[in-house]
Design a protein around this motif. Structure first.
Motif, PDB file in Angstrom:
ATOM      1  N   LYS A  26     -26.169 -17.561 -15.150  1.00 19.69           N
ATOM      2  CA  LYS A  26     -26.756 -18.849 -14.566  1.00 19.69           C
ATOM      3  C   LYS A  26     -26.513 -19.079 -13.606  1.00 19.69           C
ATOM      4  O   LYS A  26     -27.744 -19.882 -13.308  1.00 19.69           O
ATOM      5  N   GLN A  27     -25.187 -18.809 -13.229  1.00 17.55           N
ATOM      6  CA  GLN A  27     -24.973 -19.361 -11.363  1.00 17.55           C
ATOM      7  C   GLN A  27     -27.022 -18.136 -10.163  1.00 17.55           C
ATOM      8  O   GLN A  27     -26.194 -18.674  -9.157  1.00 17.55           O
ATOM      9  N   PHE A  28     -27.066 -16.803 -11.055  1.00 14.81           N
ATOM     10  CA  PHE A  28     -28.389 -16.221 -10.175  1.00 14.81           C
ATOM     11  C   PHE A  28     -29.321 -16.699 -10.710  1.00 14.81           C
ATOM     12  O   PHE A  28     -31.039 -16.872 -10.162  1.00 14.81           O
ATOM     13  N   LEU A  29     -29.978 -18.582 -11.412  1.00 15.47           N
ATOM     14  CA  LEU A  29     -30.934 -18.659 -12.489  1.00 15.47           C
ATOM     15  C   LEU A  29     -31.101 -19.970 -11.982  1.00 15.47           C
ATOM     16  O   LEU A  29     -30.675 -20.581 -11.589  1.00 15.47           O
ATOM     17  N   LYS A  30     -32.886 -20.229 -11.315  1.00 18.71           N
ATOM     18  CA  LYS A  30     -33.360 -21.341 -11.101  1.00 18.71           C
ATOM     19  C   LYS A  30     -33.146 -22.153 -12.290  1.00 18.71           C
ATOM     20  O   LYS A  30     -34.457 -21.842 -12.790  1.00 18.71           O
ATOM     21  N   LEU A  31     -32.018 -22.623 -12.372  1.00 20.70           N
ATOM     22  CA  LEU A  31     -32.567 -23.788 -13.946  1.00 20.70           C
ATOM     23  C   LEU A  31     -33.235 -25.289 -13.810  1.00 20.70           C
ATOM     24  O   LEU A  31     -33.423 -25.588 -14.640  1.00 20.70           O
ATOM     25  N   THR A  32     -32.254 -25.538 -12.373  1.00 22.03           N
ATOM     26  CA  THR A  32     -32.981 -26.811 -12.424  1.00 22.03           C
ATOM     27  C   THR A  32     -33.900 -27.180 -10.908  1.00 22.03           C
ATOM     28  O   THR A  32     -34.597 -28.180 -10.811  1.00 22.03           O
ATOM     29  N   SER A  33     -34.045 -25.968 -10.884  1.00 18.57           N
ATOM     30  CA  SER A  33     -34.301 -25.970  -8.995  1.00 18.57           C
ATOM     31  C   SER A  33     -35.150 -25.332  -8.248  1.00 18.57           C
ATOM     32  O   SER A  33     -35.969 -23.813  -9.471  1.00 18.57           O
ATOM     33  N   ASP A  34     -36.201 -24.841  -7.065  1.00 15.74           N
ATOM     34  CA  ASP A  34     -37.229 -23.504  -6.980  1.00 15.74           C
ATOM     35  C   ASP A  34     -35.802 -22.772  -6.284  1.00 15.74           C
ATOM     36  O   ASP A  34     -35.930 -22.033  -5.829  1.00 15.74           O
ATOM     37  N   LYS A  35     -34.164 -23.469  -6.272  1.00 20.76           N
ATOM     38  CA  LYS A  35     -33.062 -22.694  -5.472  1.00 20.76           C
ATOM     39  C   LYS A  35     -32.145 -21.986  -7.175  1.00 20.76           C
ATOM     40  O   LYS A  35     -32.193 -23.052  -7.599  1.00 20.76           O
ATOM     41  N   VAL A 110     -13.252 -24.694  -2.498  1.00 19.49           N
ATOM     42  CA  VAL A 110     -13.800 -24.144  -3.883  1.00 19.49           C
ATOM     43  C   VAL A 110     -14.543 -25.195  -5.240  1.00 19.49           C
ATOM     44  O   VAL A 110     -14.297 -25.640  -4.902  1.00 19.49           O
ATOM     45  N   LEU A 111     -15.419 -24.635  -5.034  1.00 19.52           N
ATOM     46  CA  LEU A 111     -16.929 -24.417  -5.471  1.00 19.52           C
ATOM     47  C   LEU A 111     -17.291 -23.449  -7.315  1.00 19.52           C
ATOM     48  O   LEU A 111     -17.146 -22.477  -6.755  1.00 19.52           O
ATOM     49  N   PRO A 112     -17.430 -23.693  -7.711  1.00 20.54           N
ATOM     50  CA  PRO A 112     -17.922 -23.299  -9.061  1.00 20.54           C
ATOM     51  C   PRO A 112     -19.570 -22.699  -8.392  1.00 20.54           C
ATOM     52  O   PRO A 112     -20.142 -23.964  -8.069  1.00 20.54           O
ATOM     53  N   SER A 113     -20.059 -21.856  -9.179  1.00 21.31           N
ATOM     54  CA  SER A 113     -21.325 -21.526  -8.824  1.00 21.31           C
ATOM     55  C   SER A 113     -22.077 -22.067  -9.514  1.00 21.31           C
ATOM     56  O   SER A 113     -23.377 -21.936  -9.369  1.00 21.31           O
ATOM     57  N   ASP A 114     -22.081 -22.877 -10.044  1.00 22.92           N
ATOM     58  CA  ASP A 114     -22.935 -22.852 -11.639  1.00 22.92           C
ATOM     59  C   ASP A 114     -22.777 -24.358 -11.975  1.00 22.92           C
ATOM     60  O   ASP A 114     -23.372 -24.822 -12.995  1.00 22.92           O
ATOM     61  N   HIS A 115     -22.443 -25.805 -11.143  1.00 25.87           N
ATOM     62  CA  HIS A 115     -22.569 -27.296 -11.488  1.00 25.87           C
ATOM     63  C   HIS A 115     -23.701 -27.485 -10.658  1.00 25.87           C
ATOM     64  O   HIS A 115     -24.509 -27.297 -10.025  1.00 25.87           O
ATOM     65  N   VAL A 116     -23.921 -28.336 -11.299  1.00 22.41           N
ATOM     66  CA  VAL A 116     -25.385 -29.172 -10.505  1.00 22.41           C
ATOM     67  C   VAL A 116     -24.348 -30.565 -10.608  1.00 22.41           C
ATOM     68  O   VAL A 116     -23.928 -31.567 -10.825  1.00 22.41           O
ATOM     69  N   LYS A 262     -12.935 -38.703  -6.749  1.00 20.96           N
ATOM     70  CA  LYS A 262     -13.174 -39.712  -8.174  1.00 20.96           C
ATOM     71  C   LYS A 262     -14.208 -38.800  -6.788  1.00 20.96           C
ATOM     72  O   LYS A 262     -14.750 -39.846  -5.709  1.00 20.96           O
ATOM     73  N   LEU A 263     -15.190 -38.902  -8.294  1.00 26.43           N
ATOM     74  CA  LEU A 263     -16.577 -38.630  -7.575  1.00 26.43           C
ATOM     75  C   LEU A 263     -17.388 -39.460  -8.797  1.00 26.43           C
ATOM     76  O   LEU A 263     -17.176 -38.739 -10.006  1.00 26.43           O
ATOM     77  N   ASN A 264     -18.350 -39.182  -8.556  1.00 21.88           N
ATOM     78  CA  ASN A 264     -19.813 -40.059  -9.432  1.00 21.88           C
ATOM     79  C   ASN A 264     -20.902 -39.547  -8.257  1.00 21.88           C
ATOM     80  O   ASN A 264     -21.461 -40.635  -7.698  1.00 21.88           O
ATOM     81  N   ALA A 265     -21.205 -38.655  -8.379  1.00 24.09           N
ATOM     82  CA  ALA A 265     -22.511 -37.655  -7.815  1.00 24.09           C
ATOM     83  C   ALA A 265     -23.755 -37.348  -8.894  1.00 24.09           C
ATOM     84  O   ALA A 265     -24.434 -36.122  -8.462  1.00 24.09           O
ATOM     85  N   GLY A 266     -23.327 -37.912 -10.669  1.00 26.58           N
ATOM     86  CA  GLY A 266     -24.478 -36.819 -10.780  1.00 26.58           C
ATOM     87  C   GLY A 266     -24.300 -35.471 -11.381  1.00 26.58           C
ATOM     88  O   GLY A 266     -24.559 -34.880 -11.444  1.00 26.58           O
ATOM     89  N   TRP A 267     -22.845 -35.157 -11.508  1.00 21.27           N
ATOM     90  CA  TRP A 267     -22.074 -33.747 -11.723  1.00 21.27           C
ATOM     91  C   TRP A 267     -22.413 -33.418 -13.433  1.00 21.27           C
ATOM     92  O   TRP A 267     -22.080 -34.626 -13.773  1.00 21.27           O
ATOM     93  N   ASP A 268     -22.729 -32.036 -13.483  1.00 22.71           N
ATOM     94  CA  ASP A 268     -23.240 -31.982 -14.727  1.00 22.71           C
ATOM     95  C   ASP A 268     -22.506 -30.143 -14.880  1.00 22.71           C
ATOM     96  O   ASP A 268     -23.151 -29.336 -13.233  1.00 22.71           O
ATOM     97  N   ASP A 269     -21.693 -29.743 -15.067  1.00 26.97           N
ATOM     98  CA  ASP A 269     -21.630 -28.362 -15.078  1.00 26.97           C
ATOM     99  C   ASP A 269     -22.284 -27.544 -16.541  1.00 26.97           C
ATOM    100  O   ASP A 269     -22.673 -25.835 -16.422  1.00 26.97           O
ATOM    101  N   VAL A 270     -23.659 -28.146 -16.325  1.00 31.23           N
ATOM    102  CA  VAL A 270     -24.501 -27.191 -17.233  1.00 31.23           C
ATOM    103  C   VAL A 270     -24.294 -26.314 -18.426  1.00 31.23           C
ATOM    104  O   VAL A 270     -24.592 -24.934 -17.991  1.00 31.23           O
ATOM    105  N   GLY A 271     -23.944 -26.208 -18.713  1.00 27.80           N
ATOM    106  CA  GLY A 271     -22.693 -26.061 -20.277  1.00 27.80           C
ATOM    107  C   GLY A 271     -23.473 -25.706 -21.315  1.00 27.80           C
ATOM    108  O   GLY A 271     -23.424 -24.309 -21.897  1.00 27.80           O
ATOM    109  N   SER A 272     -24.978 -25.909 -21.603  1.00 25.09           N
ATOM    110  CA  SER A 272     -25.592 -25.466 -23.131  1.00 25.09           C
ATOM    111  C   SER A 272     -26.365 -26.042 -22.197  1.00 25.09           C
ATOM    112  O   SER A 272     -26.795 -26.385 -21.652  1.00 25.09           O
ATOM    113  N   TRP A 273     -27.112 -25.320 -23.327  1.00 25.72           N
ATOM    114  CA  TRP A 273     -28.842 -25.907 -22.812  1.00 25.72           C
ATOM    115  C   TRP A 273     -29.535 -26.978 -23.137  1.00 25.72           C
ATOM    116  O   TRP A 273     -30.218 -28.117 -22.663  1.00 25.72           O
TER     117      TRP A 273
END
Length: 348
Positions: A26-35, A110-116, A262-273
């Motif tokens: 999923k990290q190489f896919l355009k799932l949420t934008s044109d990037k 350190v950042l996982p490559s597949d978070h929103v 603490k982070l309140n920034a609209g985070w999601d790990d997009v773990g499922s459809w």
């Protein structure tokens, strides 16, 4: 201080089958934008002063990483190739070794490559705060401010606060619903984000203290790596001897230097459809529709077309995803079981 992005890109993302699968996680896919998601991960650091990024990935993804990072950044990345998957701690340790080649006192994020992350300004503010704390030899993780009693995430318990930085009291595994409700009500717990900021040197020191064998072998895998023009192949003999473990178990649960921002920034790990459905813009029928789709009397569904037209009639609460060679049709409440399909495909 040099802030160096260390991006972890070794995941398979099978819960987003059939698009995320095999050579195209999923990290190489355009799932949420044109990037793509890995591009978004790097781009959300724009505006901060950063060094050349370090990306840790598997052999099969090396060219994809080089291409996608090159499309959005003029900086030359260091691409570390993991000979096999050993979880996050060894990958981070090798990445820290690479960071110290850039700057002995480098601070890595350190950042996982597949978070929103929807609110980039809030994210960058949290990174700056964490980096300041990291200069005092702290190992900082981001605790996501919970918005509901999630049972699919691990949690961190926050202790005393000083200037918006909390003491890390403990990590908690994914809880049952009752426990998750307790955590939410207490206000003391945040979701475990899997994102960290610390001095590379401090992390290596703590790894040596709490898991000396892993530290020794991770360092050896980097020092004996095969260096090519665009890639660094970690030494397979050393890396292969490592007993794989996550950074949480290997270091963060044991260290006395743990802190939480603490982070309140609209985070999601997009773990499922269904998670992707939740964060996507919906039409008047509460559908999320991508691609060539014709729908009648269809509601609350995620429908993603590929090269073919998809037509739906009289459906509710479903996920339909078309790829070049596979088609997924599932009830949304059962969508987590798609990993079973990916496992079956792998067996075949």
């Amino acid at each position: 201080m040099t802030l160096i992005p260390l991006i972890l890109s070794g995941g398979a993302g099978t819960r987003l089958w059939p698009l995320s699968w095999g050579d195209h996680p999923k990290q190489f896919l355009k799932l949420t934008s044109d990037k793509t998601m890995i591009q978004e991960t790097l781009l959300r650091l724009e505006g901060l002063e950063t060094g050349n990024p370090i990306i840790s990935c598997g052999e099969g993804h090396r060219f994809m990483v080089a291409q996608q990072i090159g499309e959005v950044s003029s900086k030359k990345p260091t691409i570390l190739l993991e000979p096999m998957a050993k979880n996050t701690a060894p990958a981070i340790a090798a990445g820290c070794c690479a960071a110290m080649k850039q700057d002995e006192n480098a601070v890595v994020v350190v950042l996982p490559s597949d978070h929103v992350i929807a609110d980039v300004k809030a994210f960058q503010k949290a990174v700056k705060l964490a980096a300041e704390s990291a200069l005092n030899d702290n190992l900082v993780t981001f605790g996501i401010v919970p918005t509901f009693p999630a049972t699919g995430y691990g949690y961190v318990k926050c202790g005393a606060e000083e200037k918006e930085v909390f003491t890390l009291e403990k990590f908690v595994e994914k809880p049952c619903l009752e426990k998750a409700q307790e955590y939410l009500a207490s206000g003391e717990y945040s979701w475990n984000s899997g994102m960290f900021v610390f001095k590379a040197k401090t992390f290596i020191e703590e790894l040596k203290l709490h898991n000396p064998k892993m530290a020794e072998l991770s360092i050896a895998s980097f020092e004996n790596a095969q260096v090519e023009s665009d890639f660094i192949r970690l030494n397979a003999e050393s890396f292969g001897q490592i007993k794989g473990d996550s950074i949480d178990y290997a270091v963060m649960e044991k260290t006395s230097k743990g802190k939480v921002v603490k982070l309140n920034a609209g985070w999601d790990d997009v773990g499922s459809w269904s998670a992707l459905y939740d964060i996507s813009k919906k039409d008047e029928n509460l559908n999320v529709i991508k691609g060539d789709v014709i729908s009648f009397d269809t509601t609350s569904s995620y429908i993603r077309g590929g090269k073919r037209t998809i037509a739906t009639i009289g459906l509710d609460n479903v996920v339909i995803v078309d790829s070049d060679d596979s088609l997924l049709i599932a009830a949304k409440e059962k969508i987590q079981d798609v990993k079973l399909v990916a496992e079956e495909m792998k067996k075949r």
